[in-house]
Design an enzyme around this catalytic site. Structure first.
Site, PDB file in Angstrom:
ATOM      1  N   TYR A 152       1.779 -12.489   8.294  1.00  0.00           N
ATOM      2  CA  TYR A 152       1.256 -13.270   6.809  1.00  0.00           C
ATOM      3  C   TYR A 152       1.791 -11.841   6.049  1.00  0.00           C
ATOM      4  O   TYR A 152       2.157 -11.267   6.146  1.00  0.00           O
ATOM      5  CB  TYR A 152      -0.398 -13.422   7.094  1.00  0.00           C
ATOM      6  N   ASP A 194      -6.289 -14.700   2.633  1.00  0.00           N
ATOM      7  CA  ASP A 194      -5.723 -14.180   0.895  1.00  0.00           C
ATOM      8  C   ASP A 194      -6.871 -15.025  -0.087  1.00  0.00           C
ATOM      9  O   ASP A 194      -7.637 -15.643   0.299  1.00  0.00           O
ATOM     10  CB  ASP A 194      -4.771 -13.641   0.820  1.00  0.00           C
ATOM     11  N   ARG A 250       1.841 -12.489   2.688  1.00  0.00           N
ATOM     12  CA  ARG A 250       1.737 -11.763   0.941  1.00  0.00           C
ATOM     13  C   ARG A 250       0.788 -11.210   1.656  1.00  0.00           C
ATOM     14  O   ARG A 250      -0.573 -10.763   2.393  1.00  0.00           O
ATOM     15  CB  ARG A 250       0.839 -12.974   0.426  1.00  0.00           C
ATOM     16  N   HIS A 302      -4.798  -6.249   5.888  1.00  0.00           N
ATOM     17  CA  HIS A 302      -3.837  -7.048   5.947  1.00  0.00           C
ATOM     18  C   HIS A 302      -2.966  -6.190   6.153  1.00  0.00           C
ATOM     19  O   HIS A 302      -2.944  -5.242   5.960  1.00  0.00           O
ATOM     20  CB  HIS A 302      -2.766  -8.081   5.015  1.00  0.00           C
ATOM     21  N   GLU A 318      -3.642 -25.257   5.375  1.00  0.00           N
ATOM     22  CA  GLU A 318      -3.274 -25.820   4.954  1.00  0.00           C
ATOM     23  C   GLU A 318      -1.508 -26.022   4.878  1.00  0.00           C
ATOM     24  O   GLU A 318      -1.896 -27.497   3.688  1.00  0.00           O
ATOM     25  CB  GLU A 318      -1.983 -24.214   3.545  1.00  0.00           C
ATOM     26  N   GLU A 328      -6.070 -16.938  -2.539  1.00  0.00           N
ATOM     27  CA  GLU A 328      -6.076 -18.393  -2.692  1.00  0.00           C
ATOM     28  C   GLU A 328      -7.023 -19.163  -1.743  1.00  0.00           C
ATOM     29  O   GLU A 328      -7.089 -20.797  -1.569  1.00  0.00           O
ATOM     30  CB  GLU A 328      -4.908 -18.061  -2.636  1.00  0.00           C
ATOM     31  N   ASP A 361      -5.149 -19.584   4.152  1.00  0.00           N
ATOM     32  CA  ASP A 361      -4.786 -18.422   4.801  1.00  0.00           C
ATOM     33  C   ASP A 361      -5.403 -17.161   4.107  1.00  0.00           C
ATOM     34  O   ASP A 361      -6.463 -17.576   3.627  1.00  0.00           O
ATOM     35  CB  ASP A 361      -3.254 -18.157   3.504  1.00  0.00           C
TER      36      ASP A 361
END
Length: 706
Positions: free
Chosen positions: A320, A107, A322, A365, A32, A109, A105
């Protein structure tokens, strides 16, 4: 409809396009961000080419709703404006690559970005094209490359559902607010629920009636001074409501004798807190470092993507950022145990296992922790900015502490009787610091106040008995940290949404900051009242939390995502139609400045514009006088005598200049004070930092004072 069938209907197949064109082409890895691409490229070497998508490449259009409500809420995705050249480059590199891995990433998104990239590049989402990692280290990246997987369509659909729900609420309520209240306003599925929480707290504060009470304490001396607080009468909790009661009780105590009725001594342990989740990191960074949520996430992103560490190059420092999880991998736990034993000794090695209150898919996670525990903050301080060091130090200390033994205390409770009254003194002595060796707590000092040796049945002599008047306090306004905690506890939003929520509420002028507290404005109340009356589900915290649970269920392939959107939109569209008919135009009175227009004499008011607040004449449009809002420093210009005011340069840097500009161009980079230098007579200015050191504004002078 079965989960499998739902998946087939919800994810469009990309056009067929060959992925391999040459046998000798490099393996393409798409991430990203450019900084992450730099870090990963260093780990993978010459056989790989790492490129950044720079976030999303395809999304709903900004100019219209972009959702076909008549065709089962089919999203109308388009390439993001300005990304044309980048998409062309990605297609070119993919066409000549021997293999393409999507490494966005880990997740919802990130999964959605990979899905959109797959569509644009002609990659079958069911093929092993997706790689996932939760920390950017050489071993984890290489391991991820060895274990590619298909794109997780459950994650993609959960993101699509959230995107459409937010778009429907935002794009259909916001125009209503523009027509009925003011242009530039907005509503949001999570934003509006958060605003209601802040407004409800403000209403509690406004309705609060303080109640008087008195605290009665007796001071004793036995080698050292200690105090005991009145807590009961006739064995029941006592509340002293006024001065007359206070004086009568003190008189009774002075006539009686203080006898120690019991001494209760026991060992108490305090366990370390778990390692950080996104929300707990934001809360602690707010409380300890005074970082707002957005700043915390920005710096954490830098630490995750990689910092150029002297002697070893670009290195990802944390996992990570989030995550809702407090889980720690076995590998990380073992590394922490070895590090703690080597640095502090085996006595400090804990055996702590943390689990989440809510056992769901978010546990995929880990918690936020250092990628390499041996990279102690002090050892790499020179490679970090001041803010990066502060946050990394906080994350590192919190994780190390979470793997250490509890702190142990010897706690003593002394109960003292005087007739019908009972008083209590508490003491505590630290026996073993455990985790507190690296992570201090706010109440550390209070936890180490030991009482002198006192025996049961002993009579004590009071040196002083005092009563102190106090009043009950209203509930505190939310800070960013406490609002994040409230949102998390109520299951509103997700880690990635906490920072944007607070920023949006401030940008829309729904809340203001008073010191660190968030206070609802008149505009915030108007919008919230309108939402409460006409869109009850949107602002209802339970409804918002239930929607988060449904998004989780979509991720787990338990519900079809378009059904969730449809079930929401049916009642919502009826509410929207009814609201448009009954809501009348709301007039919000402009705030008076207390000054009159120098041209027409009418009152000057504060207006809200595209670039913030400004002062304007209330006689508009007949009088179009406007001027910026300036913050007076309270110091006259040393050249012309006019007020010095705070200003911003074109690059946003704060400076202080004469209000008589351009006639007088006196400026200072540091804030001036109304005091002259004793050496040269120039104004003194306040140098930044906690010391508030005063320095002479004359660079040739060099005078300083504290």
């Amino acid at each position: 409809m079965s989960a499998v069938a739902a998946k087939k209907s919800s994810v469009a197949k990309p056009k067929s396009r060959a992925k391999k064109t040459t046998e000798k082409g490099k393996i393409l890895v798409i991430v990203e961000s450019p900084s992450k691409a730099k870090t990963i490229g260093k780990y993978l070497g010459a056989k790989y080419k790492v490129i950044a998508s720079v976030g999303h490449v395809r999304d709903l259009p900004k100019s219209k709703l972009g959702i076909d409500k008549e065709n089962n809420f089919e999203p109308q995705y388009i390439p993001i404006r300005g990304k044309g050249a980048l998409i062309k480059e990605l297609k070119k590199e993919a066409s000549k690559a021997s293999e393409v891995f999507l490494a966005t990433d880990p997740d919802r998104e990130g999964e959605a970005i990979s899905w959109h990239l797959a569509f644009l590049l002609g990659i079958d989402p069911a093929s092993p094209c997706r790689i996932e990692f939760h920390e950017i280290t050489k071993n984890t990246i290489k391991e991820a490359i060895k274990n590619p997987r298909p794109i997780n369509l459950g994650l993609v659909d959960a993101q699509q559902a959230r995107r459409e729900l937010d778009r429907l609420v935002g794009y259909e309520i916001s125009p209503l607010l523009w027509r009925k209240v003011r242009k530039g306003l907005s509503a949001g599925r999570v934003q509006s629920a958060a605003l209601k929480i802040i407004c409800d707290r403000e209403k509690e504060i406004q309705a609060f009636v303080p109640q008087e009470f008195w605290n009665i304490n007796a001071v004793f001396r036995k080698g050292t001074k200690f105090s005991a607080k009145l807590i009961e009468k006739n064995g029941e909790k006592i509340t002293v409501s006024n001065k007359a009661e206070n004086d009568a009780i003190i008189s009774d105590l002075e006539k009686g004798s203080f006898i120690v009725s019991s001494v209760i001594e026991k060992e108490r342990t305090v366990r370390p807190a778990p390692p950080f989740t996104t929300s707990s990191m934001q809360q602690e960074a707010g409380n300890r470092l005074n970082f707002n949520a957005r700043k915390t996430m920005m710096i954490a992103q830098q630490l995750y993507e990689g910092i150029d560490i002297k002697g070893q190059g670009t290195t990802g420092l944390i996992t990570y950022l989030r995550t809702d999880s407090v889980r720690v991998s076995d590998t990380a736990r073992l590394a922490a145990k070895e590090y703690i034993a080597q640095r502090f000794g085996n006595a400090y090695c804990g055996n702590n296992v943390y689990t989440n209150k809510k056992k769901d898919i978010q546990d995929a996670h880990e918690a936020i922790r250092p990628s390499d525990i041996t990279l102690a903050p002090a050892a790499i301080k020179d490679s970090l900015t001041s803010d990066q060091f502060k946050l990394y130090n906080l994350i590192w200390n919190r994780f190390v502490a979470s793997q250490m033994t509890p702190a142990r205390f010897n706690s003593v409770q002394v109960n003292i009787a005087n007739g019908v009254y009972g008083l209590r003194a508490n003491g505590s002595e630290l026996l073993f610091e455990g985790f507190r060796k690296v992570y201090k707590l706010a109440n550390d000092d209070e936890d180490n106040k030991m009482l002198p040796k006192i025996e049961q049945g002993e009579e004590l002599k009071a040196e002083e008995i005092t009563g102190e008047q106090a009043f009950t306090q209203p509930p505190a306004r939310y800070t960013e940290a406490s609002l994040v905690r409230e949102l998390e506890e109520k299951n509103i939003g997700r880690p990635s949404t906490y920072a944007p929520i607070v920023s949006t509420l401030s940008e829309r002028r729904y809340v203001t900051k008073e010191k660190k507290s968030l206070k609802a404005t008149d505009l915030g109340f108007v919008v919230n009242d309108m939402m409460e009356e006409h869109f009850q589900d949107i602002v209802d915290v339970n409804f918002t939390a239930e929607m988060e649970d449904k998004l989780d269920a979509i991720e787990m392939n338990e519900i079809e995502w378009k059904k969730v959107v449809g079930d929401f939109y049916g009642p919502f569209s009826k509410e929207l139609e009814a609201a448009d008919k009954v809501i009348e135009r709301v007039k919000i009175e402009d705030q008076l400045t207390g000054e009159n227009c120098e041209f027409c004499g009418k009152p000057l008011v504060i207006k809200n514009g595209r670039f913030g607040d400004f002062i304007a004449c209330s006689g508009y449009p007949e009088c179009k006088n406007t001027k910026p809002i300036v913050e007076k420093v309270g110091v006259p210009c040393p050249v012309c005598g006019k007020d010095l005011v705070a200003r911003r340069s074109k690059k946003g840097r704060l400076f202080y200049g004469c209000s008589g500009y351009p006639e007088c161009n006196t400026v200072f980079w540091n804030k001036p004070v109304d005091k002259k230098c004793p050496d040269c007579g120039s104004l003194l200015t306040t140098k930044g930092g906690r010391s508030k050191q005063l320095v002479c504004s004359n660079s040739e002078c060099g005078y300083t004072e504290k």
